[in-house]
Design a protein around this motif. Structure first.
Motif, PDB file in Angstrom:
ATOM      1  N   GLU A  27       0.818  -1.101   0.063  1.00 47.41           N
ATOM      2  CA  GLU A  27       0.191   0.047  -0.029  1.00 47.41           C
ATOM      3  C   GLU A  27       0.781   1.301   0.100  1.00 47.41           C
ATOM      4  O   GLU A  27       0.494   2.085  -0.427  1.00 47.41           O
ATOM      5  CB  GLU A  27      -0.780  -0.011   1.211  1.00 47.41           C
ATOM      6  CG  GLU A  27      -1.941  -1.198   1.235  1.00 47.41           C
ATOM      7  CD  GLU A  27      -2.870  -1.090   0.158  1.00 47.41           C
ATOM      8  OE1 GLU A  27      -3.536   0.181  -0.243  1.00 47.41           O
ATOM      9  OE2 GLU A  27      -3.310  -2.053  -0.542  1.00 47.41           O
ATOM     10  N   ARG A  28       1.953   1.029   0.823  1.00 43.07           N
ATOM     11  CA  ARG A  28       2.794   2.251   0.765  1.00 43.07           C
ATOM     12  C   ARG A  28       3.862   2.551  -0.124  1.00 43.07           C
ATOM     13  O   ARG A  28       4.448   1.529  -0.824  1.00 43.07           O
ATOM     14  CB  ARG A  28       3.469   2.430   2.259  1.00 43.07           C
ATOM     15  CG  ARG A  28       2.461   2.402   3.240  1.00 43.07           C
ATOM     16  CD  ARG A  28       2.716   2.841   4.605  1.00 43.07           C
ATOM     17  NE  ARG A  28       3.475   1.753   5.378  1.00 43.07           N
ATOM     18  CZ  ARG A  28       4.089   1.682   6.402  1.00 43.07           C
ATOM     19  NH1 ARG A  28       3.984   3.104   6.993  1.00 43.07           N
ATOM     20  NH2 ARG A  28       4.727   0.775   7.074  1.00 43.07           N
ATOM     21  N   ASP A  79      10.223   2.923  -5.137  1.00 46.92           N
ATOM     22  CA  ASP A  79       9.479   3.676  -5.862  1.00 46.92           C
ATOM     23  C   ASP A  79       9.928   5.041  -6.211  1.00 46.92           C
ATOM     24  O   ASP A  79       9.522   5.843  -6.985  1.00 46.92           O
ATOM     25  CB  ASP A  79       7.943   3.959  -5.535  1.00 46.92           C
ATOM     26  CG  ASP A  79       7.274   2.638  -5.131  1.00 46.92           C
ATOM     27  OD1 ASP A  79       7.101   1.894  -6.082  1.00 46.92           O
ATOM     28  OD2 ASP A  79       6.761   2.156  -4.132  1.00 46.92           O
ATOM     29  N   ALA A 108      13.644   9.594 -14.216  1.00 45.28           N
ATOM     30  CA  ALA A 108      12.193   8.984 -13.904  1.00 45.28           C
ATOM     31  C   ALA A 108      11.647   9.696 -12.920  1.00 45.28           C
ATOM     32  O   ALA A 108      12.156  10.528 -12.079  1.00 45.28           O
ATOM     33  CB  ALA A 108      12.897   7.538 -13.479  1.00 45.28           C
ATOM     34  N   LYS A 109      10.357   9.460 -12.669  1.00 48.14           N
ATOM     35  CA  LYS A 109       9.500  10.222 -11.889  1.00 48.14           C
ATOM     36  C   LYS A 109      10.090   9.999 -10.346  1.00 48.14           C
ATOM     37  O   LYS A 109       9.559  10.814  -9.508  1.00 48.14           O
ATOM     38  CB  LYS A 109       7.992   9.794 -12.109  1.00 48.14           C
ATOM     39  CG  LYS A 109       7.429  10.344 -13.326  1.00 48.14           C
ATOM     40  CD  LYS A 109       6.058  10.066 -13.648  1.00 48.14           C
ATOM     41  CE  LYS A 109       5.439  10.550 -14.736  1.00 48.14           C
ATOM     42  NZ  LYS A 109       4.467   9.837 -15.569  1.00 48.14           N
ATOM     43  N   TYR A 111      13.089   9.763  -9.299  1.00 54.47           N
ATOM     44  CA  TYR A 111      14.412  10.221  -8.972  1.00 54.47           C
ATOM     45  C   TYR A 111      13.984  11.739  -8.428  1.00 54.47           C
ATOM     46  O   TYR A 111      13.840  12.709  -9.299  1.00 54.47           O
ATOM     47  CB  TYR A 111      15.140  10.025 -10.302  1.00 54.47           C
ATOM     48  CG  TYR A 111      16.532  10.644 -10.006  1.00 54.47           C
ATOM     49  CD1 TYR A 111      17.674   9.816  -9.888  1.00 54.47           C
ATOM     50  CD2 TYR A 111      16.951  11.980 -10.450  1.00 54.47           C
ATOM     51  CE1 TYR A 111      18.907  10.383  -9.972  1.00 54.47           C
ATOM     52  CE2 TYR A 111      18.252  12.411 -10.443  1.00 54.47           C
ATOM     53  CZ  TYR A 111      19.141  11.499 -10.080  1.00 54.47           C
ATOM     54  OH  TYR A 111      20.329  11.956 -10.116  1.00 54.47           O
ATOM     55  N   CYS A 162       4.368  13.643  -5.089  1.00 52.38           N
ATOM     56  CA  CYS A 162       2.996  13.899  -5.961  1.00 52.38           C
ATOM     57  C   CYS A 162       3.130  13.360  -7.456  1.00 52.38           C
ATOM     58  O   CYS A 162       2.087  13.104  -7.919  1.00 52.38           O
ATOM     59  CB  CYS A 162       2.849  15.550  -6.012  1.00 52.38           C
ATOM     60  SG  CYS A 162       2.353  16.434  -4.503  1.00 52.38           S
ATOM     61  N   ARG A 163       4.421  13.297  -7.901  1.00 53.95           N
ATOM     62  CA  ARG A 163       4.240  12.574  -9.212  1.00 53.95           C
ATOM     63  C   ARG A 163       4.047  11.277  -9.073  1.00 53.95           C
ATOM     64  O   ARG A 163       3.292  10.511 -10.117  1.00 53.95           O
ATOM     65  CB  ARG A 163       5.687  12.755  -9.558  1.00 53.95           C
ATOM     66  CG  ARG A 163       6.352  13.800 -10.366  1.00 53.95           C
ATOM     67  CD  ARG A 163       7.659  13.995 -10.980  1.00 53.95           C
ATOM     68  NE  ARG A 163       8.778  13.585 -10.040  1.00 53.95           N
ATOM     69  CZ  ARG A 163       9.421  14.478  -9.738  1.00 53.95           C
ATOM     70  NH1 ARG A 163       9.263  15.686  -9.619  1.00 53.95           N
ATOM     71  NH2 ARG A 163      10.364  14.008  -8.884  1.00 53.95           N
ATOM     72  N   ILE A 164       4.378  10.481  -8.035  1.00 57.81           N
ATOM     73  CA  ILE A 164       4.069   9.262  -7.889  1.00 57.81           C
ATOM     74  C   ILE A 164       2.746   8.929  -7.280  1.00 57.81           C
ATOM     75  O   ILE A 164       2.188   7.852  -7.899  1.00 57.81           O
ATOM     76  CB  ILE A 164       5.224   8.431  -7.055  1.00 57.81           C
ATOM     77  CG1 ILE A 164       6.483   8.672  -7.765  1.00 57.81           C
ATOM     78  CG2 ILE A 164       4.877   6.967  -6.450  1.00 57.81           C
ATOM     79  CD1 ILE A 164       7.661   8.258  -6.782  1.00 57.81           C
ATOM     80  N   ALA A 165       2.237   9.704  -6.429  1.00 56.04           N
ATOM     81  CA  ALA A 165       0.731   9.513  -6.010  1.00 56.04           C
ATOM     82  C   ALA A 165       0.239  10.869  -5.815  1.00 56.04           C
ATOM     83  O   ALA A 165      -0.097  11.101  -5.025  1.00 56.04           O
ATOM     84  CB  ALA A 165       1.009   9.038  -4.639  1.00 56.04           C
ATOM     85  N   PRO A 166      -0.427  11.182  -7.055  1.00 54.95           N
ATOM     86  CA  PRO A 166      -1.153  12.403  -7.057  1.00 54.95           C
ATOM     87  C   PRO A 166      -2.319  12.502  -6.401  1.00 54.95           C
ATOM     88  O   PRO A 166      -2.608  13.522  -5.784  1.00 54.95           O
ATOM     89  CB  PRO A 166      -1.259  12.701  -8.553  1.00 54.95           C
ATOM     90  CG  PRO A 166      -0.840  11.344  -9.368  1.00 54.95           C
ATOM     91  CD  PRO A 166       0.034  10.706  -8.219  1.00 54.95           C
ATOM     92  N   ARG A 167      -2.922  11.392  -6.098  1.00 55.57           N
ATOM     93  CA  ARG A 167      -4.138  11.140  -5.389  1.00 55.57           C
ATOM     94  C   ARG A 167      -4.039  11.672  -4.021  1.00 55.57           C
ATOM     95  O   ARG A 167      -4.969  11.981  -3.194  1.00 55.57           O
ATOM     96  CB  ARG A 167      -4.718  10.129  -5.589  1.00 55.57           C
ATOM     97  CG  ARG A 167      -4.223   8.863  -4.899  1.00 55.57           C
ATOM     98  CD  ARG A 167      -4.823   7.641  -4.993  1.00 55.57           C
ATOM     99  NE  ARG A 167      -3.707   6.487  -4.957  1.00 55.57           N
ATOM    100  CZ  ARG A 167      -3.928   5.196  -5.038  1.00 55.57           C
ATOM    101  NH1 ARG A 167      -5.328   4.950  -5.668  1.00 55.57           N
ATOM    102  NH2 ARG A 167      -3.149   4.291  -4.813  1.00 55.57           N
TER     103      ARG A 167
END
Lengths: 307, 394
Positions: A27-28, A79, A108-109, A111, A162-167
């Motif tokens: 999840e994380r 991630d 990469a997103k 990095y 935010c790039r990785i988990a925008p929600r």
């Protein structure tokens, strides 16, 4: 083993490995940082949405961390990678290649170079080479020693998350805002405590503290190392003793991982006090957060300069 | 056919599992599309040229051995020019051009030149070109980067002065396990030795046969005297499994198993096929920030299939190295190895090593080596580096 058994064995192995890889999911967000300071900041901004691990400990010299195969596995699962940048933690580049994780490679997103947006000090001009010691072409990379640089650092961490988990962007932004409020309050206190010592002369072992000195108005007159990364010679120490006497230097800041021998000789001759000054979280026992680190360093400096 | 199909399905399952795990652990592709681009950051040289570096290895040697060409000389053993950088996303090229000393003359050669595809599939990398082959613990490590002046004897006996270097390709798979486990498979072409015999003069030697009995074989005198170097040549296949376990936060244990199969370096004369198997162990302990203890051992077994029987040879080295502080380390190395030739010889030696590190790539080193044959050797070395220089994880 006949052909049929061999193929069945191959399928079994592949299924087993596949299952192992399945357990990587979670999840994380898995975040890997190169330093403990960055790990603490990521923990604050990411909250319970992330898991973070630092590849180095606070008591290590971040210039020269021995890369280990187990670090490859941390990066393989990551991630997001947050590094100091400015060529301070270059040892991580080989680990990134070895990990073969497209999520954390350069550009990469996942990095994140935490130094983006930092006002850099001591950026060399003109030709630089090894005759000048261990000089970094982008400037002095120890920017984490100014607490105000937590602002660009948290911004870079926030952007990465935010790039990785925008929600979860709002959650991360809220965490950062709350943290910066606390930091702001602390900085007011630290600035007030240090104000009466503005202009004080200090000596440091390595050139790790220009951002700290700049923040609190201290004057670094010289270093134990004659040039960054070069061990002190007796002649240099002798010259340094004269300089310290002339400029009335009362404290020597030494990172926990440098030898004390030369410093002790100087301290005896000049009466200056040696302060073990950790540049990173975990550099001394009991300092577990970025805020605690400055609390500890400011307190011991205030005490030493007051004596 | 069915076997291939099942094999393909196995790989597919493995790859599918990884992708699924990533999707579960991360976010949906749609969400990623809306995210801003990552900043590029700052690293290395800020203009579009590769990392360029020069490393040099200057050695002074004093020895009792009057047959040694390097006796009582100071010589440049190697100068290496490295050009390194990315050539495409997830693809990099590393070129090492070297001037090596061979006896009384210097030869220029491509020491290494390869392209690495860093992530063909998740965890799978591909390397094509001419690298130091991933066999054992130190074959990949360049001489100037090792913690001693000379190469361990077993490596020289079984692979020659420059170790196992070939042209070809290798697949490297980082297994999706909770600990570090990397599996390598490689196929290579290595040039054989060319030499001519001045006559058909020969003498005999005793060789162990397949049943550990002893038989007599003919040995070319010329060959024996001028071309002592053994190695694997022609088509060579290699494999390595490299495992690593962090025992505590301050220690790590690495284990490795390697295999190589090919022809002998002098196949035309000996018609021999050869296999080398190796086991290596490395234990690292960091008791304090500036201190580090390394124990490393590597054991190799050579099996040469000759028309007249099988020749089996073994050898190993053990190294104990302690980093005293940021600048100094001390070490001791024990070598024991048989040679690769029919007239069996076994040598052992003990070396004491002292190193002063000036920078990451520059050091001064002294080594004293006591050999079982009584002819001791003393070395002084300056290994230096100019410019950004890097090697893969070793």
């Amino acid at each position: 083993m006949n052909g049929r058994k061999l193929t069945l064995f191959t399928v079994f192995c592949a299924a087993f490995l596949s299952l192992c890889s399945y357990t990587y999911g979670g999840e994380r967000i898995n975040v890997v940082t190169t330093t403990t300071d960055l790990a603490d900041i990521v923990k604050v901004v990411g909250g319970d949405k992330i898991k973070v691990v630092s590849l180095s400990t606070g008591s290590q010299d971040i210039h020269s961390v021995d890369p280990r195969p187990s670090m490859v596995i941390q990066l393989k699962k990551a991630d997001m990678l947050v590094k100091m940048g400015m060529d301070l933690d270059m040892w991580v580049d080989g680990l990134i290649s070895a990990a073969r994780n497209p999520r954390v490679i350069y550009s990469a997103k996942g990095y994140v170079d935490a130094s983006i947006g930092v006002e850099r000090l001591e950026v060399p001009k003109g030709k630089i080479d090894a005759s000048m010691g261990d000089i970094h072409i982008y400037g002095n990379p120890h920017y984490q020693t100014n607490p105000a640089n937590a602002i660009p650092i948290t911004k870079n961490v926030l952007d990465g998350l935010c790039r990785i988990a925008p929600r979860d962007s709002e959650y991360f932004k809220h965490n950062r805002d709350e943290y910066l409020k606390k930091l702001e309050e602390k900085m007011v206190i630290w600035d007030r405590e240090m104000a009466k010592f503005r202009g004080s002369n200090i000596v440091t072992y390595h050139n790790s503290w220009p951002y700290f000195a700049n923040r609190f108005g201290l004057n670094i007159v010289d270093h134990i190392e004659p040039k960054p990364g070069i061990p002190p010679s007796p002649a240099h120490l002798s010259k340094l003793i004269n300089v310290m006497r002339a400029k009335k230097v009362r404290v020597i800041l030494v990172e926990p991982y440098f030898p004390l021998k030369g410093c002790q000789i100087i301290a005896e001759k000049t009466g200056a006090k040696i302060l073990i000054f950790p540049p990173s979280v975990g550099g001394v026992k009991g300092i577990d957060t970025f805020l605690e680190l400055f609390e500890y360093n400011v307190n011991q400096l205030v005490k030493a300069l007051s004596e | 056919m069915r076997r291939y199909l099942i094999g393909f399905l196995s790989i597919f399952m493995l790859y599918g599992g990884q992708v699924l795990a990533q999707e579960i652990g991360s976010i949906s592709a749609t969400e990623e599309m809306t995210a801003p681009a990552a900043p590029q950051g700052m690293r290395g040289v800020p203009i579009n040229i590769p990392d360029i570096s020069v490393t040099g290895d200057i050695v002074g040697k004093v020895t009792d051995n009057k047959d040694d060409e390097d006796r009582n000389t100071v010589h440049i053993r190697e100068i290496e020019l490295a050009l390194q950088g990315f050539i495409y996303p997830k693809m990099r090229a590393d070129v090492f051009l070297a001037m090596h000393r061979h006896g009384d003359h210097v030869e220029a050669e491509i020491c290494e030149a390869y392209v690495s595809f860093l992530n063909v599939l998740d965890g799978l990398g591909l390397q094509v070109g001419k690298p130091h082959i991933n066999f054992g613990k130190i074959n990949k490590v360049h001489q100037h980067h090792r913690s001693y002046v000379d190469q361990p004897q077993v490596m020289t006996e079984f692979f020659g002065d420059h170790g196992l270097v070939g042209e070809g390709g290798s697949l490297s798979y980082l297994m999706p396990l909770p600990f570090f486990a990397q599996f390598d498979l490689g196929a290579w072409r290595i040039e054989g030795h060319h030499h001519e015999h001045e006559g058909e003069e020969s003498e005999t030697a005793q060789v162990k046969d397949v049943n550990d009995g002893t038989i007599t074989v003919a040995v070319h005198k010329e060959h024996e005297h001028k071309h002592k170097e053994f190695g694997l040549r022609d088509e060579v296949y290699t494999t390595r499994l490299w495992l690593s376990f962090p025992l505590t936060n301050e220690s790590e244990l690495e284990l490795g198993m390697s295999g190589a199969k090919g022809r002998g370096a002098h196949y035309k004369e000996h018609m021999d096929n050869a296999e080398v198997y190796g086991v290596d162990v490395t234990y690292k302990l960091w008791p304090a920030t500036q201190n580090r203890l390394i124990f490393q051992g590597e054991w190799l077994k050579l099996i040469r299939e000759l028309p007249i029987g099988t020749l089996k040879r073994t050898g190993f080295y053990s190294l104990l190295n302690y980093k005293v502080d940021k600048y100094w380390d001390v070490g001791i190395r024990y070598d024991n190895s048989e040679n690769a030739w029919p007239d069996k010889e076994e040598n052992e030696s003990v070396s004491g090593i002292l190193t002063k590190h000036l920078t990451e790539t520059t050091c001064l080193r002294a080594q004293y080596k006591c050999n079982s044959h009584g002819k001791d050797e003393a070395y002084l070395q300056i290994a230096f580096g100019i410019g950004p220089h890097s090697h893969p994880l070793e």
